[in-house]
Scaffold this motif. Structure first.
Motif, short mmCIF file in Angstrom:
data_model
loop_
_atom_site.label_atom_id
_atom_site.label_comp_id
_atom_site.label_asym_id
_atom_site.label_seq_id
_atom_site.Cartn_x
_atom_site.Cartn_y
_atom_site.Cartn_z
N GLY A 387 -0.02 -7.40 -0.92
CA GLY A 387 -0.63 -7.51 0.42
C GLY A 387 -0.08 -8.67 1.23
N LYS A 390 5.34 -7.83 2.10
CA LYS A 390 6.73 -7.54 1.70
C LYS A 390 7.20 -6.17 2.21
N SER A 391 6.38 -5.13 1.97
CA SER A 391 6.79 -3.79 2.40
C SER A 391 6.84 -3.71 3.92
N THR A 392 5.92 -4.42 4.56
CA THR A 392 5.92 -4.43 6.03
C THR A 392 7.23 -5.04 6.52
P1 ADP Z 1 2.97 -5.98 0.11
O1 ADP Z 1 4.15 -5.09 0.22
O2 ADP Z 1 3.33 -7.41 0.01
O3 ADP Z 1 2.01 -5.58 -0.96
P2 ADP Z 1 2.21 -4.80 2.64
O4 ADP Z 1 3.30 -5.11 3.58
O5 ADP Z 1 2.17 -3.45 2.04
O6 ADP Z 1 2.16 -5.90 1.49
O7 ADP Z 1 0.83 -5.07 3.35
C1 ADP Z 1 0.56 -6.22 4.13
C2 ADP Z 1 -0.79 -6.03 4.82
O8 ADP Z 1 -0.70 -5.01 5.77
C3 ADP Z 1 -1.92 -5.66 3.89
O9 ADP Z 1 -3.05 -6.35 4.32
C4 ADP Z 1 -2.09 -4.17 4.11
O10 ADP Z 1 -3.43 -3.82 3.96
C5 ADP Z 1 -1.66 -4.00 5.53
N1 ADP Z 1 -0.98 -2.70 5.73
C6 ADP Z 1 0.08 -2.24 5.06
N2 ADP Z 1 0.49 -1.04 5.52
C7 ADP Z 1 -0.37 -0.73 6.52
C8 ADP Z 1 -0.49 0.37 7.41
N3 ADP Z 1 0.38 1.38 7.38
N4 ADP Z 1 -1.47 0.36 8.31
C9 ADP Z 1 -2.34 -0.67 8.37
N5 ADP Z 1 -2.28 -1.74 7.58
C10 ADP Z 1 -1.32 -1.80 6.65
#
Ligand code: ADP
Length: 604
Positions: A387, A390-392
């Motif tokens: 959370g 990273k993926s974002t």
């Molecule tokens: P990680 O890859 O580090 O686990 P993410 O980038 O997946 O983290 O998520 C960062 C934050 O954005 C988290 O709080 C997650 O809930 C939120 N988030 C991720 N994808 C979405 C989305 N498609 N829509 C809304 N919120 C999102």
């Protein structure tokens, strides 16, 4: 109201190219409905001038009758039948053609929608628009657009005949018309609104069913069949209620218009019969007028049914155009640059990002003041708690979303100024969950590069450690792999996606937790494949297991959307920070952090 009118006019633009079919259909329809109108005239003539004509002999009467009826039968065969066929066939063709184009445009738009659109709308509900709404809209051409003309023409011809027989009786026959007009107007909006509701509920149900079918394993393993059935019944109940509300208005419409149609002949019979008794009309006139009542009221009744078709189709069109009017959040700028070949420098310059698909108030920043640089061919790893963003971070590079502030550049160009197609073509993504489509292994390999040579396919598969297992499948590369690659193991699916990425030969590579869901043996094979895939490509790696990123050129440690540490593995271990904490926790049971420093686990 203007918006609804606009949607109708927009739909007409789809129909316009097929006007010759519509014209043919209308002409056919006019023939189909007007030819039978000569039957009452013939009946009237036969009654007054032949059967009731005292001056004619029986054989004269027989031959006159024969001529008249024989002529009518011939007209039916030669004129009416082709007209009826043309009406049905050509209007259907016009409708289907217009719908073919509309469906194509809708799908074109949907495919180009941004990621956020697919997050807001359930896939099943999108499918329901492409299929069921489009079918409803088709009726508009199939019946509404053509019936108006045919029925209009039929009514005019009937009225001409009727007025010519008796003006007062015809006026009486038309006495119920104002009621029709009133009912039309009152019920049309209700039907349209309830149809919208039905379509909406259908889409919700389709969305939920699709989701649960796709995730049936979870439903089974958590033994939620009963609960799911309950939820489905609730959706179904709502659909039932809105369908019944629509049925209520439709039934009202049909009953009132049907009732008026039934009452009118009785009134005419009363008035016309009185006229005959008074000697103002002949028996032939009376019978002919009575026979015209059905051809007069059938089109009028169809007009009222049209009310329903029109309301239903317009509700569907409103929903279709509401999707088509949504502009993708991420789209090409007017002078977007087409990238031919990129070198691969990726820079995050003070990037801020938050998800806008969340409700107001929940849209906090997910990335804040992020700065990072990846030189061509470098490997940049992203590490941090779940959370942390990273993926974002990686999803912003191919513009699955756009940044709210700051910029991401590739070779000095803001990604928002790069043509989307050429940008994404240069970026390869391999994700934790491999996404494959039904079809053969080869179909999937060629997905991004349909014209790849067999030599390239073979090389890509060998590099991805996928060649041997694909060869060993029952039909080799032509083996059907099932929906989502269901017939393959997790590791095999992942190697197939890596081979697919190889074949596309992207300059920038994104690896998001590629091996996290795999067993040790599969991971080993995939790590080997990734090692080859990363050569001379700028690579961003997200890996839960830190052992897989120790050799990265730069490691970015994210926490709560911010980069809190950056450096190589060795540099980061020297600081008493989050990275060292995470790393030592992962190796706590086996080695201490200092021992790891002396003997780093090198996987890449
Ligand atoms: P990680 O890859 O580090 O686990 P993410 O980038 O997946 O983290 O998520 C960062 C934050 O954005 C988290 O709080 C997650 O809930 C939120 N988030 C991720 N994808 C979405 C989305 N498609 N829509 C809304 N919120 C999102």
């Amino acid at each position: 109201m203007t918006e609804k009118r606009n949607n109708f006019i927009r739909f007409l633009a789809y129909v316009r190219p097929y006007w010759p079919y519509i014209l043919g259909g209308i002409i056919g329809g006019v023939i189909r409905f007007t030819v039978p109108l000569f039957v009452p005239q013939a009946t009237r003539y036969l009654l007054d001038n032949v059967f009731l004509n005292e001056a004619m002999t029986a054989s004269e009467k027989q031959s006159q009758t024969l001529w008249y009826l024989g002529g009518l039968i011939a007209i039916f065969i030669v004129v009416w039948a082709p007209g009826a066929f043309a009406r049905q066939y050509l209007t259907t063709k016009a409708g289907q053609r217009a719908i073919f184009d509309l469906r194509g445009d809708l799908y074109y738009r949907i495919l180009r929608m941004s990621t956020s659109f697919f997050e807001r709308n359930k896939s099943g509900s999108i499918v329901s628009r492409v299929i069921s709404d489009i079918n409803l809209a088709q009726n508009l051409v199939g019946s509404a657009l053509t019936n108006v003309w045919m029925d209009g023409a039929a009514i005019i011809v009937v009225l001409i005949f009727m007025f010519q027989i008796s003006i007062p009786v015809t006026l009486v026959a038309l006495a119920t018309l104002p009621f029709y007009a009133y009912v039309f107007k009152r019920l049309r909006n209700e039907i349209r609104a309830s149809t919208s509701r039905v379509q909406e509920e259908t889409a919700i149900m389709a969305g939920n069913v699709q989701e649960k079918i796709a995730g049936s394993v979870v439903v089974h393993t958590f033994t939620q069949e009963k609960n799911e059935e309950q939820k489905f019944l609730q959706d179904s109940e709502r659909l039932f209620s809105s369908t019944m509300r629509r049925a209520y208005f439709q039934s009202l419409n049909i009953t009132i218009s049907g009732g008026l149609t039934q009452i009118a002949p009785l009134i005419v019979m009363l008035f016309g019969g009185y006229q005959v008794i008074q000697g103002h009309m002949t028996v032939g006139d009376f019978v002919a007028v009575s026979l015209y009542l059905n051809p007069l009221y059938s089109p009028i009744k169809r007009f009222s049914d049209l009310n329903v078709v029109f309301a239903n189709s317009m509700a569907a069109l409103d929903r279709i155009f509401s999707i088509m009017d949504q502009k993708p959040d991420v789209r090409n700028r007017p002078n977007a640059v087409k990238l031919k070949q990129i070198i691969g420098t990726v820079v995050f310059d003070d990037v801020y990002f938050s998800y806008t698909n969340l409700p107001e108030g929940e849209q906090g920043p997910v990335l804040e003041a992020v700065n990072a640089t990846a030189e061509p061919g470098q490997r940049v790893a992203l590490v941090g708690p779940s959370g942390s963003g990273k993926s974002t971070f990686v999803s912003l590079i191919p513009r699955l979303y756009d940044v709210q502030a700051g910029a991401i550049t590739i070779d000095g160009l803001d990604v928002r100024d790069i043509d989307l197609h050429s940008l994404r073509h240069n970026i390869g993504m391999v994700l934790q969950t491999p996404i494959l489509f039904s079809g053969t292994a080869l179909d999937n390999l060629l997905y991004g590069k349909p014209n790849a040579t067999w030599k390239d396919v073979k090389e890509a598969c060998k590099a991805a450690n996928a060649y041997d297992f694909i060869k060993a499948l029952p039909d080799g590369f032509d083996t059907e792999i099932g929906e989502g690659g269901i017939f393959l193991s997790g590791g095999q699916r992942q190697r197939l996606t890596i081979a697919r990425a190889f074949l596309n030969n992207p300059r920038i590579l994104i690896l998001d937790e590629v091996t996290s869901a795999l067993d040790a043996e599969s991971e080993q094979l995939i790590q080997e494949a990734l090692k080859k895939l990363m050569i001379s490509r700028t690579t961003f790696i997200i890996a839960h297991r830190l052992s897989t990123i120790v050799n990265a050129d730069n490691i970015l440690v994210l926490d709560n959307g911010k980069i809190i540490e950056a450096g190589t593995h060795k540099e980061l271990l020297r600081h008493d920070g989050l990275y060292r904490d995470l790393y030592s926790r992962q190796f706590a049971s086996a080695q201490s952090a200092s021992a790891v420093l002396r003997q780093p686990q090198v996987v890449i």
